[in-house]
Enzyme design. Structure first.
Site, mmCIF file in Angstrom:
data_model
loop_
_atom_site.group_PDB
_atom_site.id
_atom_site.type_symbol
_atom_site.label_atom_id
_atom_site.label_comp_id
_atom_site.label_asym_id
_atom_site.label_seq_id
_atom_site.Cartn_x
_atom_site.Cartn_y
_atom_site.Cartn_z
ATOM 1 N N TYR A 167 -4.915 -5.431 -0.667
ATOM 2 C CA TYR A 167 -5.595 -6.282 -1.638
ATOM 3 C C TYR A 167 -4.820 -7.560 -1.954
ATOM 4 O O TYR A 167 -5.294 -8.393 -2.722
ATOM 5 C CB TYR A 167 -5.976 -5.456 -2.878
ATOM 6 C CG TYR A 167 -7.105 -4.515 -2.487
ATOM 7 C CD1 TYR A 167 -8.424 -4.896 -2.635
ATOM 8 C CD2 TYR A 167 -6.836 -3.311 -1.840
ATOM 9 C CE1 TYR A 167 -9.455 -4.090 -2.194
ATOM 10 C CE2 TYR A 167 -7.850 -2.490 -1.392
ATOM 11 C CZ TYR A 167 -9.164 -2.882 -1.566
ATOM 12 O OH TYR A 167 -10.176 -2.082 -1.105
ATOM 13 N N SER A 192 -7.614 2.434 5.572
ATOM 14 C CA SER A 192 -6.929 2.995 4.413
ATOM 15 C C SER A 192 -7.167 2.052 3.239
ATOM 16 O O SER A 192 -6.909 0.854 3.340
ATOM 17 C CB SER A 192 -5.427 3.106 4.684
ATOM 18 O OG SER A 192 -4.769 3.639 3.543
ATOM 19 N N LYS A 193 -7.665 2.592 2.156
ATOM 20 C CA LYS A 193 -7.899 1.753 0.965
ATOM 21 C C LYS A 193 -6.579 1.696 0.199
ATOM 22 O O LYS A 193 -6.367 2.417 -0.779
ATOM 23 C CB LYS A 193 -9.032 2.341 0.121
ATOM 24 C CG LYS A 193 -9.508 1.430 -0.996
ATOM 25 C CD LYS A 193 -10.789 1.961 -1.620
ATOM 26 C CE LYS A 193 -11.122 1.249 -2.923
ATOM 27 N NZ LYS A 193 -11.310 -0.198 -2.793
ATOM 28 N N ALA A 194 -5.689 0.844 0.722
ATOM 29 C CA ALA A 194 -4.324 0.796 0.200
ATOM 30 C C ALA A 194 -4.125 -0.438 -0.670
ATOM 31 O O ALA A 194 -4.678 -1.504 -0.391
ATOM 32 C CB ALA A 194 -3.340 0.772 1.364
#
Ligand code: PMP
Length: 319
Positions: free
Chosen positions: A164, A158-160
């Protein structure tokens, strides 16, 4: 690194002036990292601006949201169109597109139930991520002292937004220590990826890259590299990579929407190969830029052209 503003940002279906595209300070996302997002590039081609692999980015955005039980109140077609319109309405040729889905303002508390799912899409001019020289000269990187997020903590597919925080620790350490970027190992000590890009190693003429269970984001540029390598007749496969492969590989390169295809010429101050961009990296780069700029035939249906007529129409509607 100041941003170049564009005119309008799409927010929940409306076009909002750049400076007015704001959220409430008590939005859930600001406290708990509850967002999923995409980073997409649009390139100038002979036939006008073309967005690279837009459908795949939108698909990944919906998958990222699904993992976090976020119900996006728009469908894929609507968000795809909003991305195309964001390029057109801002009269951009080459740009970066940032769709963001986030838990908005309702109440403060970790429990996300009941928070609205808001969506914004910005498009704005953006240059080279690691500097103008990085693509030809390559970058010096270090192995970060922070491990990548573990598979049973935060889902890397998941590019959540929250992921980051780990990337920021890695990136800050790298910059502080005089490197362009850090490569993270996974919790088992095997090579994972950069703070915002996937990694490939060229070993004995073969291209190797860590698999999905090495805590990576499944990059769309990574997938593009697989296809381009196959087209070029270069063998490419997923492999668990021990750290020391980074020192003895013939070539290393990063892939990502931001870094595009960037050579890595040293790791921990140890030269990779002869310390210059290698021939395999060069071949992949050339094929990549030919594809994104529409200079080679779009055999894989990767380019979403921004229609010129739509540009005029959308522009008129906005005035
Ligand atoms: N890994 C991470 C952690 C990233 O943030 C990115 C950039 N989205 C990538 C890999 C590369 O993905 P893509 O090629 O889809 O941009």
């Amino acid at each position: 690194m100041a941003m170049t503003k564009s005119d309008k940002i799409w927010m929940n279906g409306d076009w909002v002036a750049w400076d007015d595209a704001k959220i409430h300070v008590l939005s859930h996302v600001a406290h708990y990292g509850s967002s999923v997002f995409e980073g997409i590039r649009c390139y100038a081609t002979r036939n006008g601006p073309a967005i690279f692999r837009l459908d795949d980015h939108i698909k990944r955005l919906f998958n990222s949201a699904k993992i976090y039980r976020m119900e996006i109140p728009f469908d894929r077609e609507q968000l795809t169109k909003a991305c195309v319109d964001a390029v057109a309405i801002n009269a951009l040729e080459e740009c970066y597109i940032r769709p963001l889905v986030y838990r908005g303002y309702a109440h403060v508390g970790v429990n996300p139930i009941g928070t609205p799912i808001d969506v914004a899409i910005a498009a704005y001019p953006w240059g080279k991520y690691l500097g103008e020289d990085a693509l030809t000269k390559g970058v010096a990187v270090k192995v970060g002292s922070w491990a990548r997020i573990a598979p049973n903590t935060l889902p890397s597919l998941s590019k959540a937004g929250g992921n980051y925080l780990n990337s920021q620790l890695l990136k800050l350490e790298a910059i502080e220590d005089g490197y362009a970027e850090a490569i993270a190992l996974d919790v088992n000590g095997y090579v994972s990826e950069g703070s915002g890009e996937n990694l490939f190693a060229v070993v004995n003429g073969e291209i190797l890259t860590p698999p999905s269970h090495a805590s990576i984001l499944l990059g769309i540029t990574r997938d593009t590299v697989f296809t381009l390598a196959q087209d070029l007749g270069i063998k490419v496969r997923e492999a668990i990579l021990p750290r020391e492969i980074l020192y003895i590989a013939d070539e290393l390169f990063f892939s990502g929407t931001a870094v595009e295809v960037t050579p890595v010429t040293s790791v921990d101050r140890i030269k990779v190969g002869n310390g210059e961009r290698g021939p395999v990296t060069r071949a992949i780069q050339d094929a990549f830029f030919a594809a994104v700029r529409g200079e080679s035939a779009d055999r894989h249906g990767w380019l979403a052209h921004v229609p010129r007529r739509a540009k005029a129409a959308v522009g008129a509607a906005a005035r």
